[in-house]
Design a protein around this motif. Structure first.
Motif, PDB file in Angstrom:
ATOM      1  N   THR A  30      50.376  32.922 -80.885  1.00 15.00           N
ATOM      2  CA  THR A  30      51.059  32.062 -81.837  1.00 15.00           C
ATOM      3  C   THR A  30      52.135  32.842 -82.588  1.00 15.00           C
ATOM      4  O   THR A  30      52.119  34.085 -82.597  1.00 15.00           O
ATOM      5  CB  THR A  30      50.065  31.484 -82.858  1.00 15.00           C
ATOM      6  N   ALA A  31      53.024  32.112 -83.221  1.00 10.97           N
ATOM      7  CA  ALA A  31      54.061  32.765 -84.041  1.00 10.97           C
ATOM      8  C   ALA A  31      53.422  33.580 -85.158  1.00 10.97           C
ATOM      9  O   ALA A  31      53.893  34.672 -85.492  1.00 10.97           O
ATOM     10  CB  ALA A  31      55.003  31.706 -84.604  1.00 10.97           C
ATOM     11  N   ALA A  32      52.342  33.066 -85.730  1.00 12.31           N
ATOM     12  CA  ALA A  32      51.652  33.784 -86.812  1.00 12.31           C
ATOM     13  C   ALA A  32      51.094  35.115 -86.308  1.00 12.31           C
ATOM     14  O   ALA A  32      51.152  36.129 -87.015  1.00 12.31           O
ATOM     15  CB  ALA A  32      50.537  32.916 -87.389  1.00 12.31           C
ATOM     16  N   GLU A  33      50.563  35.126 -85.097  1.00 12.17           N
ATOM     17  CA  GLU A  33      50.025  36.371 -84.546  1.00 12.17           C
ATOM     18  C   GLU A  33      51.147  37.379 -84.285  1.00 12.17           C
ATOM     19  O   GLU A  33      50.970  38.579 -84.485  1.00 12.17           O
ATOM     20  CB  GLU A  33      49.228  36.077 -83.283  1.00 12.17           C
ATOM     21  N   TRP A  34      52.310  36.899 -83.871  1.00 11.88           N
ATOM     22  CA  TRP A  34      53.459  37.787 -83.711  1.00 11.88           C
ATOM     23  C   TRP A  34      53.902  38.332 -85.064  1.00 11.88           C
ATOM     24  O   TRP A  34      54.349  39.481 -85.162  1.00 11.88           O
ATOM     25  CB  TRP A  34      54.611  37.077 -83.000  1.00 11.88           C
ATOM     26  N   CYS A  35      53.773  37.520 -86.095  1.00 13.91           N
ATOM     27  CA  CYS A  35      54.122  37.988 -87.448  1.00 13.91           C
ATOM     28  C   CYS A  35      53.159  39.072 -87.926  1.00 13.91           C
ATOM     29  O   CYS A  35      53.565  39.984 -88.657  1.00 13.91           O
ATOM     30  CB  CYS A  35      54.139  36.817 -88.428  1.00 13.91           C
ATOM     31  N   VAL A  36      51.897  38.976 -87.537  1.00 18.24           N
ATOM     32  CA  VAL A  36      50.945  40.041 -87.865  1.00 18.24           C
ATOM     33  C   VAL A  36      51.432  41.347 -87.233  1.00 18.24           C
ATOM     34  O   VAL A  36      51.467  42.396 -87.887  1.00 18.24           O
ATOM     35  CB  VAL A  36      49.509  39.691 -87.398  1.00 18.24           C
ATOM     36  N   PHE A  37      51.841  41.266 -85.975  1.00 19.33           N
ATOM     37  CA  PHE A  37      52.363  42.454 -85.290  1.00 19.33           C
ATOM     38  C   PHE A  37      53.659  42.929 -85.963  1.00 19.33           C
ATOM     39  O   PHE A  37      53.859  44.132 -86.165  1.00 19.33           O
ATOM     40  CB  PHE A  37      52.597  42.146 -83.809  1.00 19.33           C
ATOM     41  N   GLY A  38      54.525  41.996 -86.330  1.00 19.04           N
ATOM     42  CA  GLY A  38      55.768  42.344 -87.004  1.00 19.04           C
ATOM     43  C   GLY A  38      55.531  43.028 -88.337  1.00 19.04           C
ATOM     44  O   GLY A  38      56.244  43.964 -88.704  1.00 19.04           O
ATOM     45  N   THR A  39      54.522  42.572 -89.073  1.00 23.02           N
ATOM     46  CA  THR A  39      54.189  43.182 -90.353  1.00 23.02           C
ATOM     47  C   THR A  39      53.680  44.604 -90.153  1.00 23.02           C
ATOM     48  O   THR A  39      53.993  45.507 -90.929  1.00 23.02           O
ATOM     49  CB  THR A  39      53.157  42.319 -91.099  1.00 23.02           C
ATOM     50  N   LEU A  40      52.915  44.807 -89.099  1.00 26.00           N
ATOM     51  CA  LEU A  40      52.454  46.153 -88.761  1.00 26.00           C
ATOM     52  C   LEU A  40      53.640  47.065 -88.451  1.00 26.00           C
ATOM     53  O   LEU A  40      53.744  48.174 -88.976  1.00 26.00           O
ATOM     54  CB  LEU A  40      51.501  46.094 -87.567  1.00 26.00           C
ATOM     55  N   LEU A  41      54.557  46.579 -87.623  1.00 28.58           N
ATOM     56  CA  LEU A  41      55.741  47.378 -87.296  1.00 28.58           C
ATOM     57  C   LEU A  41      56.591  47.662 -88.531  1.00 28.58           C
ATOM     58  O   LEU A  41      57.140  48.755 -88.670  1.00 28.58           O
ATOM     59  CB  LEU A  41      56.596  46.657 -86.249  1.00 28.58           C
ATOM     60  N   LEU A  42      56.679  46.678 -89.424  1.00 31.06           N
ATOM     61  CA  LEU A  42      57.498  46.848 -90.618  1.00 31.06           C
ATOM     62  C   LEU A  42      57.019  48.029 -91.459  1.00 31.06           C
ATOM     63  O   LEU A  42      57.820  48.854 -91.886  1.00 31.06           O
ATOM     64  CB  LEU A  42      57.512  45.570 -91.452  1.00 31.06           C
ATOM     65  N   TYR A  43      55.727  48.114 -91.681  1.00 30.12           N
ATOM     66  CA  TYR A  43      55.287  49.220 -92.534  1.00 30.12           C
ATOM     67  C   TYR A  43      55.382  50.559 -91.817  1.00 30.12           C
ATOM     68  O   TYR A  43      55.550  51.607 -92.453  1.00 30.12           O
ATOM     69  CB  TYR A  43      53.923  48.962 -93.186  1.00 30.12           C
ATOM     70  N   LEU A  44      55.343  50.562 -90.505  1.00 30.38           N
ATOM     71  CA  LEU A  44      55.558  51.819 -89.778  1.00 30.38           C
ATOM     72  C   LEU A  44      57.032  52.214 -89.795  1.00 30.38           C
ATOM     73  O   LEU A  44      57.379  53.379 -89.977  1.00 30.38           O
ATOM     74  CB  LEU A  44      55.058  51.688 -88.341  1.00 30.38           C
ATOM     75  N   LEU A  45      57.907  51.234 -89.627  1.00 32.44           N
ATOM     76  CA  LEU A  45      59.337  51.516 -89.592  1.00 32.44           C
ATOM     77  C   LEU A  45      59.916  51.798 -90.976  1.00 32.44           C
ATOM     78  O   LEU A  45      61.040  52.280 -91.083  1.00 32.44           O
ATOM     79  CB  LEU A  45      60.081  50.342 -88.940  1.00 32.44           C
ATOM     80  N   THR A  46      59.169  51.495 -92.010  1.00 30.59           N
ATOM     81  CA  THR A  46      59.646  51.764 -93.369  1.00 30.59           C
ATOM     82  C   THR A  46      59.762  53.262 -93.625  1.00 30.59           C
ATOM     83  O   THR A  46      60.706  53.712 -94.263  1.00 30.59           O
ATOM     84  CB  THR A  46      58.693  51.115 -94.398  1.00 30.59           C
ATOM     85  N   ILE A  47      58.848  54.036 -93.112  1.00 31.99           N
ATOM     86  CA  ILE A  47      58.837  55.476 -93.380  1.00 31.99           C
ATOM     87  C   ILE A  47      59.511  56.281 -92.259  1.00 31.99           C
ATOM     88  O   ILE A  47      60.017  57.375 -92.501  1.00 31.99           O
ATOM     89  CB  ILE A  47      57.386  55.978 -93.622  1.00 31.99           C
ATOM     90  N   ALA A  48      59.558  55.746 -91.062  1.00 31.69           N
ATOM     91  CA  ALA A  48      60.080  56.500 -89.917  1.00 31.69           C
ATOM     92  C   ALA A  48      61.520  56.978 -90.110  1.00 31.69           C
ATOM     93  O   ALA A  48      61.809  58.150 -89.846  1.00 31.69           O
ATOM     94  CB  ALA A  48      59.941  55.675 -88.642  1.00 31.69           C
ATOM     95  N   PRO A  49      62.451  56.125 -90.569  1.00 29.90           N
ATOM     96  CA  PRO A  49      63.828  56.622 -90.718  1.00 29.90           C
ATOM     97  C   PRO A  49      63.953  57.783 -91.706  1.00 29.90           C
ATOM     98  O   PRO A  49      64.755  58.693 -91.492  1.00 29.90           O
ATOM     99  CB  PRO A  49      64.598  55.394 -91.231  1.00 29.90           C
TER     100      PRO A  49
END
Length: 132
Positions: free
Chosen positions: A2-21
């Motif tokens: 579902t779109a919501a499940e993709w958003c869960v994955f997106g939220t996970l990526l967001l917090y990882l990509l916040t510190i990576a740069p």
């Protein structure tokens, strides 16, 4: 998925990509054998990126559980999807305001995200009162 499940994955990526740069930009100063070295995070932008990253780690479990519980308990999928997308948009804005040093707006966005999580969590309980 579902779109919501993709958003869960997106939220996970967001917090990882916040510190990576920040780590990539400061790769010469960043010591991977001591990733929590406070000296690396003395730069104001690095410190704010770390704060946004840590808040993402804190916000993720409730969001993921709220989405999965709402889906498992047969909440209205359309509302779950819409609220999950809205949550991800709010979290992106939250990270940008954190990095941009806008504390009042950041706090408002955090509160909006929390209310969205509460709404997702309780969707199964109120599904009979919602328009289809």
């Amino acid at each position: 998925m579902t779109a919501a499940e993709w958003c869960v994955f997106g939220t996970l990526l967001l917090y990882l990509l916040t510190i990576a740069p920040v780590r990539w930009i400061g790769f010469r100063r960043f010591d991977n054998s001591r990733p929590r070295d406070s000296a690396f995070y003395q730069d104001p932008i690095a410190a704010r990126a770390l704060g946004a990253h840590q808040n993402g780690i804190e916000a993720f479990p409730f969001f993921a559980v709220a989405v999965l519980l709402a889906e498992f308990r047969a909440g209205p999928q359309r509302y779950i999807n819409e609220l999950a997308v809205l949550f991800l948009i709010v979290r992106i804005a939250y990270v940008l305001t954190y990095l941009g040093n806008r504390p009042t707006l950041r706090s408002i966005l955090w509160a909006i995200g929390f209310v969205i999580n509460i709404a997702i969590f309780f969707l199964p309980a109120i599904r009979n009162y919602l328009p289809i």
